[in-house]
Design an enzyme around this catalytic site. Structure first.
Site, short mmCIF file in Angstrom:
data_model
loop_
_atom_site.label_atom_id
_atom_site.label_comp_id
_atom_site.label_asym_id
_atom_site.label_seq_id
_atom_site.Cartn_x
_atom_site.Cartn_y
_atom_site.Cartn_z
N SER A 1 0.83 -1.20 0.00
CA SER A 1 0.00 0.00 0.00
C SER A 1 0.87 1.26 0.00
O SER A 1 1.72 1.42 -0.89
CB SER A 1 -0.95 -0.04 1.20
OG SER A 1 -1.96 0.92 1.07
N ASP B 1 -9.66 -4.71 -5.48
CA ASP B 1 -9.23 -3.72 -4.50
C ASP B 1 -9.89 -2.37 -4.80
O ASP B 1 -9.59 -1.75 -5.82
CB ASP B 1 -7.70 -3.59 -4.55
CG ASP B 1 -7.14 -2.68 -3.46
OD1 ASP B 1 -7.92 -2.01 -2.78
OD2 ASP B 1 -5.90 -2.65 -3.31
N HIS C 1 -7.85 -5.43 -0.81
CA HIS C 1 -6.62 -4.65 -0.68
C HIS C 1 -5.47 -5.39 -0.01
O HIS C 1 -4.34 -5.37 -0.51
CB HIS C 1 -6.91 -3.35 0.08
CG HIS C 1 -5.72 -2.45 0.22
ND1 HIS C 1 -4.97 -2.04 -0.87
CD2 HIS C 1 -5.13 -1.90 1.32
CE1 HIS C 1 -3.98 -1.26 -0.46
NE2 HIS C 1 -4.04 -1.17 0.86
#
Length: 268
Positions: free
Chosen positions: A107, A214, A244
């Site tokens: 991320s 996601d 995610h």
């Protein structure tokens, strides 16, 4: 059996807590880079797989995150976070000077890891990017124009198809559950632009992996950033239906097996 220890050092903006996992004699160094609002303790299972695969695994809680010092989730410049990360990497290399280094960023950690590769690329043997915030992030588009950031908790169903992941996230006292800080939002925007403008990463082997479903960091938004930084040695994997946090997804064993297989292919 995997063992873990914590250590602290003086970071760019205060004390930083780092972790090291080991299991036997390592043949490479794996550096974990966590995402926004979380901490490295959420990656114990990832570190365990890597350690049993033959890595000495390390990484910090970023400034203002987890057990590290600083105002919560306040980052004025993400290059400072990269500098703290470099301290951890250099400590691991000092203990294991002959081992190659693989960096794994998830991320916003993917953004940090990409910037690290741009500034210290010669240190890395490979780079793994999991659902990275690169190129464009719709959340920043929503937050940047606002003078005051609303306190809206994350929809934990976007993290994983496994409801236990969302429950653990909510109950974790080291996870930040409050709103974004305006300064951090601006710093993220600056970091995204820096990484995109810096250019490609040459022949550094990159494994880009993303959950196809996601909605927190959308693959179509990441695509522009990936295309800006990817080099000549590039592998990509999208996981149908995955959200995610692919390291916490229902197919996490498949995801982690793909990571270790990529490392095997690069290092052996």
């Amino acid at each position: 059996m995997t063992t873990v220890r914590k250590w602290e050092f003086a970071g760019t903006r205060g004390s930083v807590t780092a972790r090291i996992w080991t299991d036997g004699d390592p043949w490479y160094i794996a550096v974990l880079v966590h995402g926004y609002g979380e901490h490295l303790g959420r990656y114990d299972h990832v570190a365990d797989v890597l350690a049993r695969h033959g890595a000495v695994v390390c990484g910090p809680d970023h400034m203002g995150h987890g057990r590290s010092a600083g105002d919560r989730v306040l980052v004025e410049d993400y290059d400072d976070v990269v500098a703290d990360l470099h301290t951890v990497v250099e400590a691991a290399r000092g203990d294991h000077p002959d081992l190659p280094v693989v960096m794994i960023g998830h991320s916003v950690g993917g953004l940090i890891a990409s910037r690290y590769a741009q500034l210290h690329g010669g240190v890395l043997a490979a780079l793994v990017l999991s659902g990275p915030v690169l190129g464009h992030w719709h959340i920043l588009d929503e937050l940047l124009p606002l003078d005051e950031i609303p306190d809206e908790p994350i929809d934990t169903s976007t993290l994983s198809r496994d409801p236990a992941v969302g429950k653990a996230y909510i109950e974790d006292p080291l996870v930040w559950h409050g709103p974004f800080r305006k300064t951090t939002v601006e710093a993220l925007d600056t970091a995204l632009k820096r990484v995109s403008e810096h250019g490609r990463l040459g022949d550094l082997p990159i494994f880009y992996m993303h959950g196809a479903a996601d909605e927190l960091v959308r693959p179509r938004d990441t695509r522009t950033g990936i295309d800006a930084v990817r080099g000549t040695d590039f592998t990509e994997r999208l996981y149908p239906g995955a959200r995610h946090e692919i390291f916490n997804e229902t197919n996490r064993e498949e995801v982690l097996a793909d990571v270790t297989a990529f490392i095997d292919g690069v290092l052996t």
